[in-house]
Design a protein around this motif. Sequence first.
Motif, short mmCIF file in Angstrom:
data_model
loop_
_atom_site.label_atom_id
_atom_site.label_comp_id
_atom_site.label_asym_id
_atom_site.label_seq_id
_atom_site.Cartn_x
_atom_site.Cartn_y
_atom_site.Cartn_z
N UNK A 1 -24.70 -42.44 -13.02
CA UNK A 1 -23.60 -43.33 -12.69
C UNK A 1 -24.11 -44.75 -12.45
N UNK A 2 -25.19 -44.87 -11.70
CA UNK A 2 -25.74 -46.19 -11.37
C UNK A 2 -26.24 -46.89 -12.63
N UNK A 3 -26.93 -46.16 -13.50
CA UNK A 3 -27.47 -46.76 -14.73
C UNK A 3 -26.36 -47.14 -15.70
N UNK B 1 -23.38 -48.02 -15.17
CA UNK B 1 -22.57 -49.15 -14.73
C UNK B 1 -23.39 -50.37 -14.34
N UNK B 2 -24.70 -50.31 -14.58
CA UNK B 2 -25.55 -51.48 -14.37
C UNK B 2 -25.81 -51.84 -12.92
N UNK B 3 -25.76 -50.86 -12.02
CA UNK B 3 -26.00 -51.16 -10.61
C UNK B 3 -27.46 -51.03 -10.22
N UNK B 4 -28.33 -50.71 -11.17
CA UNK B 4 -29.76 -50.55 -10.88
C UNK B 4 -30.57 -51.76 -11.32
N UNK B 5 -29.91 -52.86 -11.61
CA UNK B 5 -30.61 -54.04 -12.12
C UNK B 5 -31.63 -54.62 -11.18
N UNK C 1 -33.24 -44.19 -6.63
CA UNK C 1 -32.31 -43.95 -5.52
C UNK C 1 -32.93 -43.08 -4.44
N UNK C 2 -33.91 -42.27 -4.81
CA UNK C 2 -34.54 -41.37 -3.85
C UNK C 2 -35.77 -41.96 -3.18
N UNK D 1 -29.05 -51.41 -2.48
CA UNK D 1 -28.57 -52.45 -3.39
C UNK D 1 -27.59 -51.92 -4.42
N UNK D 2 -27.88 -50.74 -4.96
CA UNK D 2 -26.98 -50.18 -5.96
C UNK D 2 -25.62 -49.86 -5.35
#
Length: 514
Positions: free
Chosen positions: A398-400, A402-406, A413-414, A423-424
């Motif tokens: 989900x994070x990747x 939608x680009x929230x891991x930039x 995340x772990x 941040x994500x």
Amino acid sequence: MPNAKLTVNGSEMPIDRNLLTAGRSSDNDVAFPNDSNVSRYHAEVEDRGGDYWLIDLGSSNGTTVNGKKLEGEIRLNDGDKIVLGGSSEFDFAFEKEGGESASKGEAEDAALASPDLPSGASTVNAPNIEQGTLIERETTAASKPNNTLLIAGGVCGLAVVCLVAAAVFYAMKGSKCDAHATITKPEPGDTISQPVEIEVDAENTGCVASAIFTLDGVEFATTQNEPYTAKLDPGEHPDLSDGFEHQLAITLIDGNGQKIPQKQPIALAFETREVTKPSPTPEIVQGNTQQPAGGKKGNVKLSEVQQMSQNLVKQLGGTAQYNLSNQLLQAVQQKTGEYAHDGYFQRASVYRDVTNVAYVQERNLPAPLGFILAMSRSQFNPAKQGNDEGLWRMTSDFVTANGYNGVCGTETLSDISQTCAANASALYMKAIVKDVFDSDMLYSVAAFGKTPQEAAAWKASLPQNRSDIWNVIKSAPEREQLVRFLAAGIVAENPQRFGLTKDQPLSVLYKVTM
């Protein structure tokens, strides 16, 4: 696409709006108030551009379409038979072009074929009229009508009309009895978990013959003698332990059998199930696993839950106004036991800086949001659960996607620092809170897990006035997230009230940023 309709007990209801609701509660468009197998808000029929979809709202006893159990939602087809709770049913059909059914066209043909059909007669009833005309022709051989019989029939008809009018007038006139009855116990908002004796304050009762007690309009007790009272036993109404309010009312009946109008009913919640406190969740702090000491839920009243919830909403800021109904508060009250365990403050303090930086300094989000979200979703336990990772329980996919891991770089995340997860989740919540819900915090929390596009579509399906949040949000996943957020928030901000003597209010970790 032709218009659609529902058929319920032989009565047809055109689908003339985007959404129809069905359930046991009388405020549904299709109501089955006497069927305890049907949930209060059981299902919906939604018009999606001419396609009609049936959605089960997480009902207790399920929904079937043509005998097959419905999972989630399904597009309806002409002639589908829908059964709610295994006992109440209705049919879905498309209205045929040119009329409700083929019989209408047959009626018009029959009407045109009969030269004796009176001008202006209804074409829908034409087949029966025509059939009656044919039978009369065969038996009377075109003889002229008997005027005496016509006159006698007219007199009888006039007498019937007068009797009906008199009955309607008497019914509209109502009772002349000026008796009043007010239920003084239980009180509005009470949760009924044990049998209780209903107490009534009554006046001017000389003209009263009996008193009837009802729950949601269904009679459950009656008495002829003062003081008008009855026993209310929640064990006799297990279907009412559903998290919703139910209406207790008293109706007085005069000597002529007329109902005497009384005040509005009082709203009650019911609890017939024993609530078992869950076992403590494992504590993980910087990779070390320990078993936290269990806290005490305490005897927290519904009125206290209301006050604490209101204070929490004020901390979140925003301009939205909410009606925190008793149904919502009761659900929150029951959920607090899952969060009333010692040690959350110590675990949260480890992630104070990364949370404040990501949510407040970088994204300008309300200071409590990141902390309470983490409390509600993981109780500050970053251990991976299934595909969900980090304090905020998001998936890498989900994070990747939608680009929230930039801003994560090589972190995940772990990662033990939880910088990437903070941040994500903050980037994601900013998109939901700011771009979709215009800083409406509670609906943003309920939408957690939806993409911004999905959240916007969900918002568009909701009514413009969303203040009555419990009755607006009818789907189980969104309700669950809202209830957990409020329960976690009030426990974390009021630890002493929940018996957590070793913890501090969560706001200690973010008050300097507020």
